[in-house]
Structure formats: C-alpha cells, structure tokens
Design a protein around this motif. Structure first.
Motif, short mmCIF file in Angstrom:
data_model
loop_
_atom_site.label_atom_id
_atom_site.label_comp_id
_atom_site.label_asym_id
_atom_site.label_seq_id
_atom_site.Cartn_x
_atom_site.Cartn_y
_atom_site.Cartn_z
N HIS A 68 0.80 -1.23 0.00
CA HIS A 68 0.00 0.00 0.00
C HIS A 68 0.83 1.28 0.00
O HIS A 68 0.26 2.37 0.04
N VAL A 69 2.16 1.17 -0.01
CA VAL A 69 3.01 2.35 -0.10
C VAL A 69 3.67 2.38 -1.47
O VAL A 69 4.28 1.41 -1.90
N ASP A 70 3.55 3.52 -2.13
CA ASP A 70 4.20 3.75 -3.43
C ASP A 70 5.37 4.71 -3.18
O ASP A 70 5.16 5.93 -3.10
N PRO A 71 6.59 4.20 -3.01
CA PRO A 71 7.71 5.08 -2.68
C PRO A 71 7.92 6.21 -3.68
O PRO A 71 8.40 7.29 -3.31
N ALA A 72 7.55 5.99 -4.94
CA ALA A 72 7.73 7.02 -5.95
C ALA A 72 6.77 8.19 -5.80
O ALA A 72 6.92 9.22 -6.46
N HIS A 73 5.77 8.04 -4.92
CA HIS A 73 4.81 9.12 -4.70
C HIS A 73 4.58 9.44 -3.22
O HIS A 73 4.23 10.56 -2.88
N ASP A 74 4.73 8.45 -2.34
CA ASP A 74 4.33 8.60 -0.93
C ASP A 74 5.48 8.99 -0.01
O ASP A 74 5.24 9.33 1.15
N LEU A 75 6.74 8.91 -0.50
CA LEU A 75 7.90 9.17 0.35
C LEU A 75 8.79 10.23 -0.28
O LEU A 75 8.90 10.32 -1.50
N VAL A 76 9.43 11.04 0.58
CA VAL A 76 10.43 11.99 0.10
C VAL A 76 11.58 12.06 1.12
O VAL A 76 11.39 11.76 2.31
#
Length: 338
Positions: A68-76
């Motif tokens: 459920h986590v999309d690192p390309a959109h949900d993380l910085v």
C-alpha cells in the motif's frame, strides 16, 4: 444528516511533485538503498522528539516493501551537504472501514529546524494526502490527516498553527520491574506465548478487541504478518489467552536492545493489550499483562513501557495503574478534517 462525497470536500491542491526548495535542501524520491541514511536521520530527530526509544531500521525498510506504499509518490527525503536531513511520508493504509485517514510522518534533524524545512514538507504532505483521499472521491466517509507527536514537543504548536487540532491524548506509562509483581492465578484460562501458529488468530482477536477503540481500523493480513514478523516482536515476552482455536486476550510485547542506548535503561514495550468483546470483564487483561511483566523481569529487563488512550472505553488506564504503572509523559494525535 448526509455527508458529501470526498471529491466535494477534499480540495484539489495540485500535483504533489516534490516539496519546495528551501534552506539549501535538495528533495528527491528515496529508494530502499536510502533506508540506512533515512534511519540515521530519523533517529537523530528522535533524540529530541522521543529520546526514550529509537526507530528500528526494519520499520524504515517496510515502507519500501508493503503493497500500500508507493515510494515514488508517498515518500520523500531532503539532503543537504551530502546527508539526509529530512524524511517525510503520506500513507493511506488499506482496510479502513469508516474513515479515510492519511498518516503523515516527518522527521527533521535538530540542526536543520526553524529554517522552513518542516513547513515545506507539510505542504507537500498535504498535497499528496489530498491526492490519495480524492482517489476515493465517491466515498461519503470522513476524510482526515493524522499526525502523532509528543505532547511537549515543538511539533504541536507548529501543527496547531497550521490548522490542525489535538484530537486525542495518549498516556505513556512505565513500570519498574524491580518492584514486586503480584502473581495472578490463571484460573481456567490457558495462557501461552505468541507463537507463529497463532499469528492469524491474533489478528482476528486484535481487530475484535479494538473495534470500539478511538481511531482504530481493522488490520489487514499483510500488515499484521509484517508486524508479527518484526525482529523486535518477542513471542517469549508476549502472552495470549486461548479458548479452543481462538485468542481471547493478548499482551504482545517488543524488545529493541538499541533503545537502552538512548533511554538509559532496558525495557519491554507492550505494543498491544486487549480482550475480545465477548470475554471482557473476566479478568483476562491483567493476567496476560502480568505474564509479560514476569517474563520481562525474568529476562533481566528493567522497565515495562506502554501507551494508552487517555479516554480508553475499557478503563485501561486504571488497570495499568493497579499493576504498578505510573505516568511518564503524554503524546497527542493531531488531525485535520476535510
């Protein structure tokens, strides 16, 4: 009274993109290879925000592995002078049944605070959360942004100044394990360690026990399996009461030896205590928790630590105080609702 769909309540804040450039920080999307550097930055911040415990590396890695986590959109992450100085996320977990709640997580190393970095991160988090929530545009469910913080940290005035409200207080309790622990007779209860064969029964019990707790949503099999498999979760320090093939009460415990380095004492963290609703009032909770206290004491640990909703509907605060816990500090949950 009907509630408008999320698409009519949550504003379109535009593409999340990356946070605005500020104070020389270069923002980018992280990959799992960045997890160790993110871990270091998060624990540099933790020494100020919650010095009694550190964040395990596995928790950082999990954000790159769960579905459920999309690192390309949900993380910085933000870097300056070749090191990570800020980490941020906006995560909308699956399985929510009566709310759409995005969890905002952020860490800014102490040396980089009061430079506008946190404000730039929060603005990005809100844009990303709005995207996530608006993806459920037809839902007529409450839509919320959710942030946890220590009650006495600078995060609280920062967020209240940005339009967030304190929604709930949680009490952090400690128990000195050198003090006597009154043994409790198990009676007709069968209490056993939380072994791998009981993991799914534990998820079912957790979801039932916490169904009437503030802010709680059902835990999916994937999230629960990952929780149970974390190295810090200790079957030998945990205790579950079983009735046939059901778990009817549980005290699930964690021990991270690295916490002692920052806290100054060794400890067991009681992550979850609960009793399924059709077995409440039978004295199960104090019995399974006492088992955890005894096991932690026998393992040579110095304190037991837990946190509890200050307005728990089950009267949990009084239970813990009767078992020798005392208040150490408070935490808060801040929310912004759309």
């Amino acid at each position: 009274m009907s509630i408008a769909p999320i698409s009519a309540r949550v504003p379109d804040l535009g593409p999340a993109g990356l946070p605005e450039a500020v104070a020389g920080v270069a923002w980018r999307r992280p990959t799992v290879e960045d997890a160790p550097a993110m871990h270091v930055a998060m624990n540099r911040a933790a020494r100020v925000d919650h010095p009694e415990f550190q964040i395990p590396l596995q928790e950082v890695v999990e954000d790159f592995e769960v579905s459920h986590v999309d690192p390309a959109h949900d993380l910085v992450v933000g870097e300056r002078d070749g090191e990570v100085v800020v980490v941020g996320s906006s995560i909308l977990p699956p399985g929510q049944v009566d709310v759409r709640r995005a969890y905002l997580g952020g860490s800014v190393v102490p040396e980089a605070r009061r430079e506008g970095i946190g404000a730039a991160l929060l603005a990005w988090q809100e844009r990303r959360a709005a995207e996530q929530l608006r993806a459920h545009g037809d839902d007529a469910l409450p839509a919320q942004l959710h942030v946890w913080a220590g009650a006495d940290t600078s995060v609280v005035p920062f967020l209240t100044g940005a339009g967030y409200a304190i929604a709930r207080y949680f009490t952090d309790l400690h128990r000195d394990l050198s003090q006597p622990i009154e043994p409790l007779d198990d009676g007709d209860l069968t209490i056993v360690p939380f072994t791998p064969d009981l993991v799914e029964a534990g998820r079912i019990a957790r979801n039932d026990a916490f169904r009437d707790h503030w802010g709680s949503q059902p835990t999916t099999p994937e999230r629960w399996q990952r929780f149970a498999a974390r190295p810090v979760v200790r079957a030998d320090l945990s205790a579950v009461a079983v009735d046939g093939d059901r778990i009817v009460g549980f005290s699930l415990a964690e021990h991270d030896p690295d916490d002692a380095e920052v806290a100054g004492y060794t400890s067991v963290y009681v992550a979850l205590v609960g009793v399924v609703r059709d077995h409440r009032g039978l004295g199960i909770a104090p019995r399974v928790l006492t088992r955890t206290l005894e096991a932690a004491r026998d393992a040579g640990l110095e304190r037991a630590v837990l946190d509890v909703d200050s307005e728990s509907p089950t009267g949990a605060v009084g239970l813990y105080e009767r078992l020798g816990f005392t208040t150490a500090k408070q935490s808060v949950v801040l929310e912004r609702a759309w």
